[in-house]
Scaffold this motif. Structure first.
Motif, PDB file in Angstrom:
ATOM      1  N   ASP A 166     116.696  23.144  10.035  1.00 32.19           N
ATOM      2  CA  ASP A 166     115.612  22.932   9.078  1.00 32.19           C
ATOM      3  C   ASP A 166     114.844  21.644   9.330  1.00 32.19           C
ATOM      4  O   ASP A 166     113.788  21.424   8.744  1.00 32.19           O
ATOM      5  CB  ASP A 166     116.186  22.879   7.650  1.00 32.19           C
ATOM      6  CG  ASP A 166     116.621  24.258   7.190  1.00 32.19           C
ATOM      7  OD1 ASP A 166     116.341  25.217   7.903  1.00 32.19           O
ATOM      8  OD2 ASP A 166     117.253  24.350   6.131  1.00 32.19           O
ATOM      9  N   PRO A 204     111.146  14.973  -1.779  1.00 31.82           N
ATOM     10  CA  PRO A 204     112.202  15.957  -1.479  1.00 31.82           C
ATOM     11  C   PRO A 204     111.694  17.394  -1.485  1.00 31.82           C
ATOM     12  O   PRO A 204     112.157  18.221  -0.696  1.00 31.82           O
ATOM     13  CB  PRO A 204     113.220  15.726  -2.613  1.00 31.82           C
ATOM     14  CG  PRO A 204     112.991  14.324  -3.065  1.00 31.82           C
ATOM     15  CD  PRO A 204     111.517  14.113  -2.925  1.00 31.82           C
ATOM     16  N   ASN A 234     110.975  21.699   6.227  1.00 33.61           N
ATOM     17  CA  ASN A 234     112.160  22.112   6.976  1.00 33.61           C
ATOM     18  C   ASN A 234     112.315  23.631   6.971  1.00 33.61           C
ATOM     19  O   ASN A 234     112.719  24.222   7.978  1.00 33.61           O
ATOM     20  CB  ASN A 234     113.417  21.457   6.397  1.00 33.61           C
ATOM     21  CG  ASN A 234     113.474  19.967   6.678  1.00 33.61           C
ATOM     22  OD1 ASN A 234     112.873  19.493   7.652  1.00 33.61           O
ATOM     23  ND2 ASN A 234     114.177  19.225   5.846  1.00 33.61           N
ATOM     24  N   SER A 235     111.998  24.266   5.852  1.00 29.30           N
ATOM     25  CA  SER A 235     112.076  25.731   5.781  1.00 29.30           C
ATOM     26  C   SER A 235     111.097  26.379   6.745  1.00 29.30           C
ATOM     27  O   SER A 235     111.435  27.333   7.451  1.00 29.30           O
ATOM     28  CB  SER A 235     111.802  26.211   4.351  1.00 29.30           C
ATOM     29  OG  SER A 235     112.808  25.790   3.465  1.00 29.30           O
ATOM     30  N   GLY A 274     111.846  28.984   1.837  1.00 29.48           N
ATOM     31  CA  GLY A 274     112.693  28.464   0.773  1.00 29.48           C
ATOM     32  C   GLY A 274     111.934  28.388  -0.535  1.00 29.48           C
ATOM     33  O   GLY A 274     110.714  28.622  -0.601  1.00 29.48           O
ATOM     34  N   ASP A 314     111.058  25.920  -2.203  1.00 28.62           N
ATOM     35  CA  ASP A 314     110.071  24.846  -2.289  1.00 28.62           C
ATOM     36  C   ASP A 314     108.792  25.152  -1.517  1.00 28.62           C
ATOM     37  O   ASP A 314     107.834  24.385  -1.607  1.00 28.62           O
ATOM     38  CB  ASP A 314     110.683  23.543  -1.764  1.00 28.62           C
ATOM     39  CG  ASP A 314     111.715  22.978  -2.721  1.00 28.62           C
ATOM     40  OD1 ASP A 314     111.553  23.189  -3.936  1.00 28.62           O
ATOM     41  OD2 ASP A 314     112.687  22.351  -2.259  1.00 28.62           O
ATOM     42  N   ARG A 361     122.234  18.389   6.812  1.00 25.32           N
ATOM     43  CA  ARG A 361     121.013  18.598   6.044  1.00 25.32           C
ATOM     44  C   ARG A 361     120.695  20.059   5.755  1.00 25.32           C
ATOM     45  O   ARG A 361     119.916  20.356   4.864  1.00 25.32           O
ATOM     46  CB  ARG A 361     119.824  17.985   6.803  1.00 25.32           C
ATOM     47  CG  ARG A 361     119.912  16.471   6.914  1.00 25.32           C
ATOM     48  CD  ARG A 361     118.834  15.938   7.830  1.00 25.32           C
ATOM     49  NE  ARG A 361     118.844  14.480   7.892  1.00 25.32           N
ATOM     50  CZ  ARG A 361     118.175  13.769   8.783  1.00 25.32           C
ATOM     51  NH1 ARG A 361     117.448  14.388   9.698  1.00 25.32           N
ATOM     52  NH2 ARG A 361     118.239  12.460   8.771  1.00 25.32           N
ATOM     53  N   CYS A 362     121.218  20.972   6.544  1.00 30.21           N
ATOM     54  CA  CYS A 362     120.784  22.356   6.391  1.00 30.21           C
ATOM     55  C   CYS A 362     121.866  23.297   6.879  1.00 30.21           C
ATOM     56  O   CYS A 362     122.893  22.886   7.421  1.00 30.21           O
ATOM     57  CB  CYS A 362     119.486  22.599   7.148  1.00 30.21           C
ATOM     58  SG  CYS A 362     119.664  22.357   8.940  1.00 30.21           S
ATOM     59  N   SER A 373     111.695  19.557   1.958  1.00 26.07           N
ATOM     60  CA  SER A 373     112.453  20.805   1.968  1.00 26.07           C
ATOM     61  C   SER A 373     111.589  21.974   2.420  1.00 26.07           C
ATOM     62  O   SER A 373     112.020  22.830   3.209  1.00 26.07           O
ATOM     63  CB  SER A 373     113.020  21.086   0.581  1.00 26.07           C
ATOM     64  OG  SER A 373     113.663  22.328   0.524  1.00 26.07           O
ATOM     65  N   ARG A 391     115.879  19.281 -11.673  1.00 25.27           N
ATOM     66  CA  ARG A 391     116.860  19.049 -10.608  1.00 25.27           C
ATOM     67  C   ARG A 391     117.818  17.925 -10.990  1.00 25.27           C
ATOM     68  O   ARG A 391     118.982  17.931 -10.568  1.00 25.27           O
ATOM     69  CB  ARG A 391     116.125  18.738  -9.303  1.00 25.27           C
ATOM     70  CG  ARG A 391     115.306  19.930  -8.829  1.00 25.27           C
ATOM     71  CD  ARG A 391     114.700  19.745  -7.471  1.00 25.27           C
ATOM     72  NE  ARG A 391     113.949  20.948  -7.106  1.00 25.27           N
ATOM     73  CZ  ARG A 391     113.467  21.169  -5.894  1.00 25.27           C
ATOM     74  NH1 ARG A 391     113.643  20.293  -4.932  1.00 25.27           N
ATOM     75  NH2 ARG A 391     112.804  22.295  -5.655  1.00 25.27           N
TER      76      ARG A 391
END
Length: 834
Positions: free
Chosen positions: A52, A228, A235-236, A243, A245, A97-98, A232, A287
Motif C-alpha cells: 500500500d 491519515p 496507499n490503496s 479502500g 478512504d 503498514r498494510c 490511506s 476514529r
C-alpha cells in the motif's frame, strides 16, 4: 524527482540498482538494495505489486547484528512461551503498514522449515510466530524480519504502553486541530449563510476576506488532521485497490480544490471549507472513539501483564529478604503478606489462604485454598501472611499462559469481520460508479447542482459504519468475557457459541472438581499397598489427567523407561525392566491378552456394585494396575461434583442447548454424575476415538456442538467441535485445541457466555442493519440533491459513532474496586437489555 524503489525516499545521487523481476530498479542505499534483492531473490517479488505504500528504509544499526542477544535462552524466555519443543512469541512490528507487509513477513518466515505457524495482523501491528525450539531461536526470527526492513519488538508492557500512548497523543492533536479549525471556519460560514437567508448581498471585499481566512484555517485541517485519510487513500490506489478512504479523499480533494479555485477566482461560485473541516473533524472524532474502544478492549490483556509485582519476600536461612521477582528460582519459599499480589505460581505450605482471583477468573468473592493446594501468580492474598513454595516462574506461570493466549487471539481477524471488510470493499466500487452516474445526470439536468450532489454522494456513502459494525461488537464482547473469566482464544468461537444446540461434557475435572483422592487400594497379587501405590505414582507422573494428581503424594525418585501415554486409556512404562500399565481395565488386560475374559469379569463385578467383595461408591472411578503377567491392584478414586454443575446444566437446557456426557470412566461413576446434574444423555468407557466419532455423528445430523473438557485425551474431540471450551486448570494441550478457555473453572459462567455470544450477534446485526439502512437510504437522497455536503459529512460521521456506542453496551462495567482492576459478576451480563 527520482525516488528509491524500495523506501520511496529521494535517491540523492545514488546510482545503485536492485534487480527486481528482470528489471533494474533504482535504490538510495546499500541497505535498500540488500533488502530489495533479498525479497526478490526469495521469490516474494509480488510484495512490490501489492504493497500500500513505500517500505521502511533499513536503519544504519540494522547493518550490525543487534539481535544476537535474543539467542540467549534465558533472555529470550522473558518474551516467549515454550511447550515441549514448540516456542511461540508475539512481536510488535514497527513499519508494518498494510496487508502486503503482513504477506511479506508471513511468507518469509514460513520459508524456514522449522517455523510451524505464522500469523501477522496489520491492524494491530503484531505477529505471532511458533517454531521448533530445537532448530531455531528467537534471534533468527527477529533477524529475518529485520532483513526485510521492519523492526521487531517483543510485546512487553513497556512497548505496548508506549505505542498506545503515542497513538492516542497523535489522534488527540489531529482532533484538536480539526475541532478548532471547524469552529473558526463555521463562524465565517454562518455569517455568509445568514446574509443569504436574509436575502442580503454581502460586500464583495468582506466576502473575499471571509473566504481567504477560511482557506488559511482549512488548509492545516485538510493536510494535517486529514493526512491519515489522504495517505490511506493514496496507499490503496497504489496497490490497485479501493479502500474506504478513497471516496472520502476524492470528495475532500474535490471540495477543497473547488473552494480554493473559487476563492482566488473571485467571481462567485460555491466554497465548501465548512463542509471540509466538519467532515474531517467528525471523521477524526469517529476514529478516535474507535481507537478508544479498541484500547479499552485491550485493557484486559495489558492489566493482566502488569499484575505481577516487582519485589518478592524470599524466606532464606537468614530470614526474610526482599528480592526482585526475576531472581526467584523454582522451589524457593516466599512469603506473601495480606493485600499483596502473588509473584509466582506455587503451593501453600503452612496455612490455608483466602485468595482474590478476580483478575483471572472474574470470581467476585475470595476463594479458600487449603495447605498443599496450588495458587497462581497475579492473584491477591486477602487473608493473613502465607508461605508458598515456588513451582512456576515467568512465562511458565498460569498468568503468562493466559496472556499469551490472549495475544494469540489478537493476531487473528474473525471470519465475520473479514466478510464485513469484503462486503464494504465491493460496496465502494458501486459508490464510485454511483457518484459518476449522479454527476452525469445532473450535468444533463442542471449543471449547477452536479458538483454538490456528486460531493454529497461520495461523502454520505462511505461505509465506515458498515466496516466497523462487526469488529466493534466482537471486540467489546471479548473484553467483557475476559473480565468474566472466559478467555476467547479464537475470535470465530464467539459466533459458533451463539449457535450451539448441543454441549458435550467430559466428566472428571469438568463436571466434577478433578481433585481426586484414592479411596481404596486393593492388591490382587500379594503386593503390599505401598508397593502398588509406588508403581502407580511412577507411571502417573507422565500424565496430565486429573486422576494422575491423586497419586502425586506417593511419588518417589526413580527411573521409568519407555514411558508412553495413551489418550483416554492410560499410561505404560518400564520399571526395573518390567513393563507395567495403569488405566482402564481393558487397557491393562490387553498387555497380557486377557481383554475379553477380564472385561466380562469386571462387568459382572461392577454390575453388583462391588469388586472382590468391596462396595464401590457411586461417584468413584476404578482404574487398574498390571504387568505382562497379572493384574496387580485396582484403585478406587473419589471426586465431588462442582457446585454450579447442576444449575449450569439446567440453565443451558433453558437456552435450548442439550447437554451430554462423554467419559472414559466407568458406567457407575458416569451415571451418578449424570443423575445429579440432570443429564439424560451419558456415555461411559468412551475412548478418545469414540468421543470423536460421537461428536462427528452429531454434526452429521445437523447439530451445532460445543465440547468442554480438560485433559490431553480431550484434545482430539475439542479440535473437531464447532466450538471447543477448555477448563482453566486443564492440560496445556486442551488449551491449545480450544477456542475458549474457562479460566475460572466456574461452570456458572458457561450459560452466561452463551447469552453474551447471542447478544453480541444481535448487536452486531443491529449495527449492520443500521449501517445498511443509513447507506442505502441516504445515497438516493444525496443523489437527488436533498442532502448538502455538510449534512452528508455530519451524517456519515455520526453513523460510525452510533455503531461504536451501540457496541459499548457489551463492555464490562466496574462493579467494585479492589487492588486488582474491577471485574464483572455473572449477573451483570444480563443487566442491559439488547
Amino acid at each position: 524527482m527520482s525516488v528509491c524503489f524500495h523506501c520511496g525516499e529521494p535517491l540523492r545521487g545514488s546510482t545503485l540498482t536492485a534487480r527486481i523481476e528482470q528489471r533494474d530498479q533504482p535504490v538510495c542505499c546499500s541497505g535498500c538494495q540488500a533488502v530489495a534483492e533479498l525479497i526478490a531473490g526469495t521469490g516474494l517479488g509480488d510484495f512490490y505489486r501489492y504493497r500500500d505504500g513505500s517500505s521502511v528504509r533499513p536503519s544504519e544499526s540494522s547493518q550490525h547484528d543487534k539481535w544476537r542477544v535474543y539467542a540467549d535462552p534465558q533472555f529470550a524466555a522473558q518474551f516467549t512461551l515454550t511447550s515441549e519443543r514448540q516456542t511461540s512469541v508475539t512481536l510488535l512490528i514497527e513499519g508494518l503498514r498494510c496487508s502486503a507487509c503482513s504477506w511479506l513477513i508471513d511468507h518469509s518466515l514460513r520459508r524456514r522449515a522449522s517455523v510451524l505457524d505464522v500469523s501477522v495482523n496489520a491492524a494491530t501491528g503484531r505477529a505471532s510466530v511458533i517454531w521448533d525450539s530445537t532448530q531455531l531461536n528467537l534471534a533468527e526470527i527477529m533477524r529475518t524480519i529485520a532483513q526485510l526492513g521492519y523492526v521487531p519488538h517483543p510485546v512487553t508492557d513497556e512497548t505496548v504502553t508506549r505505542a498506545l500512548r503515542e497513538e492516542r497523543r497523535d489522534s488527540l492533536k489531529r482532533l484538536a486541530v480539526a475541532g478548532f479549525g471547524m469552529m473558526q471556519v463555521m463562524m465565517f460560514a454562518v455569517a455568509v449563510y445568514s446574509a443569504e437567508l436574509a436575502h442580503e448581498i454581502m460586500e464583495p471585499r468582506l466576502l473575499s476576506y471571509f473566504r481567504t481566512v477560511s482557506l488559511l484555517v482549512a488548509t492545516p485541517v485538510m493536510f494535517y488532521a486529514g493526512a491519515p485519510i489522504l495517505l490511506s487513500a493514496w496507499n490503496s490506489l497504489r496497490s490497485r485497490s479501493i479502500g474506504m478512504d478513497v471516496p472520502v479523499s476524492i470528495a475532500l480533494l474535490l471540495a477543497y480544490g473547488a473552494s480554493v479555485w473559487n476563492t482566488f477566482r473571485g467571481a462567485g461560485g460555491e466554497v465548501y471549507f465548512d463542509s471540509v473541516t466538519m467532515f474531517i473533524f467528525f471523521l477524526t472524532l469517529g476514529r478516535f472513539v474507535q481507537m478508544s474502544v479498541r484500547q479499552h478492549t485491550a485493557g484486559v490483556t495489558d492489566a493482566l501483564a502488569r499484575q505481577l509485582p516487582a519485589i518478592a519476600h524470599r524466606i532464606g536461612s537468614d530470614g526474610i529478604e526482599d528480592v526482585p521477582v526475576t531472581s526467584l528460582a523454582l522451589d524457593d519459599v516466599i512469603q506473601v503478606r495480606r493485600g499483596e499480589v502473588l509473584p509466582a505460581d506455587g503451593q501453600l505450605l503452612d496455612a490455608d489462604a483466602h485468595i482474590d482471583e478476580a483478575m483471572l477468573t472474574g470470581e467476585s468473592l475470595p476463594v479458600h485454598r487449603k495447605v498443599g493446594q496450588r495458587v497462581v501468580a497475579g492473584t491477591i492474598n486477602v487473608g493473613g501472611p502465607v508461605s508458598i513454595a515456588v513451582t512456576a516462574l515467568g512465562t511458565d506461570t498460569a498468568l503468562s499462559h493466559i496472556v499469551a493466549l490472549m495475544h494469540r487471539a489478537q493476531t487473528y481477524k474473525p471470519a465475520l469481520a473479514r466478510n464485513a471488510d469484503s462486503a464494504a470493499a465491493r460496496f465502494l466500487g458501486y459508490v464510485l460508479m454511483g457518484a459518476g452516474l449522479t454527476c452525469a445526470a445532473w450535468l444533463a439536468i442542471d449543471p449547477s447542482q452536479a458538483f454538490a450532489a456528486t460531493l454529497a454522494v461520495l461523502v454520505v456513502a462511505c461505509p465506515c459504519a458498515f466496516a466497523i459494525a462487526m469488529p466493534a461488537a466482537l471486540a467489546s464482547a471479548t473484553a467483557r468475557l475476559g473480565r468474566h473469566g472466559i478467555l476467547l482464544t479464537d475470535p470465530d468461537a464467539l459466533e459458533s457459541l451463539a449457535k450451539v444446540d448441543h454441549i458435550v461434557f467430559d466428566k472428571t475435572g469438568t463436571l466434577t472438581r478433578g481433585e481426586l483422592q484414592i479411596a481404596r487400594c486393593v492388591s490382587l497379587a500379594g503386593l503390599t499397598e505401598q508397593r502398588c501405590l509406588y508403581i502407580a505414582a511412577l507411571l502417573e507422573q507422565a500424565s496430565e489427567h486429573p486422576m494422575a494428581r491423586a497419586f502425586a503424594p506417593h511419588l518417589e525418585q526413580a527411573t521409568v523407561e519407555d514411558m508412553q501415554t495413551i489418550a483416554g486409556r492410560g499410561v505404560q512404562g518400564r520399571i526395573d525392566g518390567r513393563l507395567y500399565r495403569i488405566g482402564t481395565p481393558d487397557f491393562v488386560a490387553e498387555l497380557r491378552s486377557e481383554q475379553q475374559a477380564f472385561q466380562q469379569r469386571l462387568g459382572h463385578d461392577t454390575s453388583r456394585g462391588a469388586i472382590d467383595g468391596s462396595p464401590v461408591e457411586s461417584m468413584g472411578s476404578v482404574i487398574m494396575l498390571g504387568d505382562e503377567h497379572r493384574a496387580l491392584a485396582w484403585f478406587e478414586l473419589t471426586d465431588s461434583l462442582r457446585p454450579a454443575a447442576a444449575s449450569a446444566v439446567s440453565q443451558l437446557r433453558s437456552l435450548n442447548v442439550e447437554p451430554q456426557i462423554l467419559s472414559g470412566d466407568g458406567h457407575e461413576a458416569v451415571q451418578a454424575v449424570a443423575r445429579q446434574c440432570g443429564i439424560t444423555g451419558h456415555f461411559a468407557r468412551y475412548s478418545a476415538k469414540q468421543k470423536l466419532s460421537h461428536v462427528l455423528g452429531l454434526q452429521k445430523a445437523g447439530k451445532r456442538v460445543a465440547v468442554i473438557g480438560d485433559g490431553v485425551n480431550d484434545a482430539p474431540v475439542l479440535g473437531a467441535a464447532d466450538v471447543s471450551i477448555a477448563m482453566g486448570r486443564g492440560a496445556a494441550l486442551a488449551h491449545a485445541s480450544a477456542g475458549i478457555v474457562l479460566v475460572s473453572d466456574n461452570l456458572a459462567a458457561l450459560p452466561d457466555a452463551v447469552l453474551l455470544a447471542r447478544r453480541t450477534l444481535r448487536i452486531a446485526k443491529q449495527n449492520l442493519l443500521w449501517a445498511a439502512i443509513y447507506n442505502l437510504g441516504s445515497i438516493p437522497l444525496a443523489a437527488l440533491g436533498f442532502i448538502p455536503p455538510w449534512l452528508a459529512a455530519l451524517g456519515m460521521s455520526l453513523s460510525s459513532v452510533a455503531v461504536m456506542l451501540n457496541s459499548t453496551r457489551l463492555l464490562p462495567r466496574a462493579t467494585r474496586r479492589t487492588a486488582a482492576p474491577s471485574v464483572v459478576t455473572s449477573a451483570n451480563l444480563r443487566e442491559t437489555p439488547a
